[in-house]
Design a protein around this motif. Structure first.
Motif, PDB file in Angstrom:
ATOM      1  N   ALA A  19      43.059  41.511  42.328  1.00 47.66           N
ATOM      2  CA  ALA A  19      42.570  41.505  40.953  1.00 47.66           C
ATOM      3  C   ALA A  19      41.522  40.425  40.749  1.00 47.66           C
ATOM      4  O   ALA A  19      40.642  40.540  39.892  1.00 47.66           O
ATOM      5  CB  ALA A  19      43.749  41.285  39.992  1.00 47.66           C
ATOM      6  N   GLN A  20      41.610  39.369  41.547  1.00 50.21           N
ATOM      7  CA  GLN A  20      40.681  38.259  41.422  1.00 50.21           C
ATOM      8  C   GLN A  20      39.250  38.675  41.731  1.00 50.21           C
ATOM      9  O   GLN A  20      38.292  38.051  41.304  1.00 50.21           O
ATOM     10  CB  GLN A  20      41.091  37.126  42.367  1.00 50.21           C
ATOM     11  CG  GLN A  20      40.235  35.874  42.241  1.00 50.21           C
ATOM     12  CD  GLN A  20      40.702  34.793  43.199  1.00 50.21           C
ATOM     13  OE1 GLN A  20      41.714  34.948  43.869  1.00 50.21           O
ATOM     14  NE2 GLN A  20      39.974  33.698  43.236  1.00 50.21           N
ATOM     15  N   ALA A  21      39.099  39.779  42.441  1.00 50.93           N
ATOM     16  CA  ALA A  21      37.767  40.199  42.870  1.00 50.93           C
ATOM     17  C   ALA A  21      36.847  40.453  41.681  1.00 50.93           C
ATOM     18  O   ALA A  21      35.650  40.176  41.744  1.00 50.93           O
ATOM     19  CB  ALA A  21      37.863  41.456  43.730  1.00 50.93           C
ATOM     20  N   ALA A  22      37.383  41.004  40.596  1.00 55.60           N
ATOM     21  CA  ALA A  22      36.550  41.287  39.433  1.00 55.60           C
ATOM     22  C   ALA A  22      35.936  40.012  38.867  1.00 55.60           C
ATOM     23  O   ALA A  22      34.752  39.967  38.524  1.00 55.60           O
ATOM     24  CB  ALA A  22      37.382  41.995  38.358  1.00 55.60           C
ATOM     25  N   ASN A  27      31.180  36.199  38.491  1.00 56.92           N
ATOM     26  CA  ASN A  27      30.645  34.854  38.675  1.00 56.92           C
ATOM     27  C   ASN A  27      29.554  34.791  39.727  1.00 56.92           C
ATOM     28  O   ASN A  27      28.973  33.737  39.961  1.00 56.92           O
ATOM     29  CB  ASN A  27      31.778  33.898  39.073  1.00 56.92           C
ATOM     30  CG  ASN A  27      32.779  33.694  37.953  1.00 56.92           C
ATOM     31  OD1 ASN A  27      32.435  33.838  36.783  1.00 56.92           O
ATOM     32  ND2 ASN A  27      34.004  33.383  38.313  1.00 56.92           N
ATOM     33  N   GLY A  28      29.263  35.898  40.367  1.00 56.75           N
ATOM     34  CA  GLY A  28      28.267  35.908  41.424  1.00 56.75           C
ATOM     35  C   GLY A  28      28.895  35.545  42.753  1.00 56.75           C
ATOM     36  O   GLY A  28      29.984  34.977  42.820  1.00 56.75           O
ATOM     37  N   PRO A  29      28.205  35.857  43.843  1.00 60.95           N
ATOM     38  CA  PRO A  29      28.765  35.606  45.168  1.00 60.95           C
ATOM     39  C   PRO A  29      28.823  34.128  45.518  1.00 60.95           C
ATOM     40  O   PRO A  29      27.956  33.345  45.122  1.00 60.95           O
ATOM     41  CB  PRO A  29      27.796  36.349  46.091  1.00 60.95           C
ATOM     42  CG  PRO A  29      26.496  36.345  45.352  1.00 60.95           C
ATOM     43  CD  PRO A  29      26.869  36.483  43.908  1.00 60.95           C
ATOM     44  N   ALA A  30      29.839  33.748  46.278  1.00 61.36           N
ATOM     45  CA  ALA A  30      29.882  32.409  46.851  1.00 61.36           C
ATOM     46  C   ALA A  30      28.867  32.375  47.987  1.00 61.36           C
ATOM     47  O   ALA A  30      28.844  33.267  48.840  1.00 61.36           O
ATOM     48  CB  ALA A  30      31.285  32.109  47.373  1.00 61.36           C
ATOM     49  N   GLY A  63      38.148  41.500  49.236  1.00 68.91           N
ATOM     50  CA  GLY A  63      37.887  41.387  47.808  1.00 68.91           C
ATOM     51  C   GLY A  63      37.156  40.136  47.408  1.00 68.91           C
ATOM     52  O   GLY A  63      37.062  39.833  46.209  1.00 68.91           O
ATOM     53  N   LEU A  64      36.599  39.406  48.380  1.00 66.96           N
ATOM     54  CA  LEU A  64      35.875  38.172  48.074  1.00 66.96           C
ATOM     55  C   LEU A  64      34.377  38.444  48.037  1.00 66.96           C
ATOM     56  O   LEU A  64      33.810  39.003  48.984  1.00 66.96           O
ATOM     57  CB  LEU A  64      36.185  37.103  49.121  1.00 66.96           C
ATOM     58  CG  LEU A  64      37.596  36.534  49.063  1.00 66.96           C
ATOM     59  CD1 LEU A  64      37.912  35.744  50.318  1.00 66.96           C
ATOM     60  CD2 LEU A  64      37.765  35.647  47.835  1.00 66.96           C
ATOM     61  N   VAL A 208      36.862  29.741  51.020  1.00 68.79           N
ATOM     62  CA  VAL A 208      36.072  30.358  49.957  1.00 68.79           C
ATOM     63  C   VAL A 208      36.811  30.296  48.625  1.00 68.79           C
ATOM     64  O   VAL A 208      36.221  29.995  47.581  1.00 68.79           O
ATOM     65  CB  VAL A 208      35.731  31.819  50.323  1.00 68.79           C
ATOM     66  CG1 VAL A 208      35.061  32.527  49.143  1.00 68.79           C
ATOM     67  CG2 VAL A 208      34.815  31.858  51.538  1.00 68.79           C
ATOM     68  N   ARG A 209      38.098  30.547  48.643  1.00 67.39           N
ATOM     69  CA  ARG A 209      38.867  30.490  47.393  1.00 67.39           C
ATOM     70  C   ARG A 209      38.878  29.069  46.830  1.00 67.39           C
ATOM     71  O   ARG A 209      38.837  28.876  45.604  1.00 67.39           O
ATOM     72  CB  ARG A 209      40.284  31.007  47.626  1.00 67.39           C
ATOM     73  CG  ARG A 209      40.331  32.502  47.933  1.00 67.39           C
ATOM     74  CD  ARG A 209      41.738  33.061  47.827  1.00 67.39           C
ATOM     75  NE  ARG A 209      41.802  34.451  48.252  1.00 67.39           N
ATOM     76  CZ  ARG A 209      41.420  35.491  47.522  1.00 67.39           C
ATOM     77  NH1 ARG A 209      40.936  35.284  46.307  1.00 67.39           N
ATOM     78  NH2 ARG A 209      41.527  36.725  47.998  1.00 67.39           N
ATOM     79  N   ALA A 210      38.939  28.066  47.708  1.00 66.72           N
ATOM     80  CA  ALA A 210      38.901  26.674  47.230  1.00 66.72           C
ATOM     81  C   ALA A 210      37.554  26.370  46.580  1.00 66.72           C
ATOM     82  O   ALA A 210      37.493  25.667  45.561  1.00 66.72           O
ATOM     83  CB  ALA A 210      39.154  25.727  48.401  1.00 66.72           C
TER      84      ALA A 210
END
Length: 216
Positions: A19-22, A27-30, A63-64, A208-210
């Motif tokens: 769900a975090q992917a949305a 927010n744009g790509p890391a 999903g990232l 990436v999540r951090a």
């Protein structure tokens, strides 16, 4: 580099997108850059089979939302990476996967020189508020136990000192495996890169999540 290979240590398909992917898409790509040498740049491979491209695809499959730039230069040492740091890691980069040191070990460069260069890279990226994931390398034993001890300690020491995540050995599960390396015995095939990506993926995903959490 031909002799390096023999001296190194040898979820379901239909998972739902997190769900975090949305939120990440909104927010744009890391923006991540792989700063490395021929091992990560994909020497002898099409661009789509190189480490940065395969890693980006795997992260997106999880999903990232990421973009991963390939800043690998064949033959580069840690000092070479330091010399080109500013243009290899452009403004706006949020994270760097640092994969350098293999050529230092191959050439028997003084570990103090390698350590100093990597430390300068970490310092300069820290000053720019760019997160770093450090990838370790293993020294060839033909330089002796003392050299190996000094070289191998560089990566965990710097990771601890600068509080950055460490992936202990970039070529884990691939080094010295003839089925996963090209004819030179050193550079991974596309299948070899896929194995590297498979094993490093959880570490990069957490990285990436951090970054996402810090920017949020």
């Amino acid at each position: 580099m031909r002799t390096f290979a023999w001296i190194l240590l040898g979820a379901g398909i239909a998972m739902a997108v997190p769900a975090q992917a949305a939120d990440e898409t909104a927010n744009g790509p890391a923006k991540i850059v792989v700063l490395g040498d021929s091992l990560s740049s994909g020497l002898g491979l099409p661009a789509a089979a190189a480490f940065p491209a395969q890693l980006e695809k795997s992260l997106k499959d999880k999903g990232l939302n990421v973009t991963i730039g390939n800043a690998g230069v064949s033959g580069d040492t840690a000092s070479g990476g330091l010399d080109r740091l500013d243009w290899s890691v452009p403004t706006g980069t949020q994270g760097v996967i640092l994969e350098l040191g293999a050529n230092d070990a191959l050439r028997g460069i003084d570990p103090k020189v390698t350590r100093a260069a990597l430390e300068d890279i970490l310092k300069r990226l820290k000053a720019r508020h760019v997160a770093v994931l450090l990838c370790g390398m293993v020294a060839p034993p033909n330089y002796g136990a003392e050299y190996a001890a000094q070289f191998n300690a560089i990566f965990p020491d710097l990771a601890k000192k600068y509080d950055v995540p460490l992936y202990p050995f970039f070529l884990d599960k691939v080094a010295a495996n003839t089925r996963l390396n090209q004819a030179d015995g050193m550079h991974p095939t596309a299948a070899g890169v896929a194995i590297i990506v498979e094993h490093i993926l959880p570490t990069v995903e957490a990285f990436v999540r951090a970054i996402r959490e810090q920017k949020g």
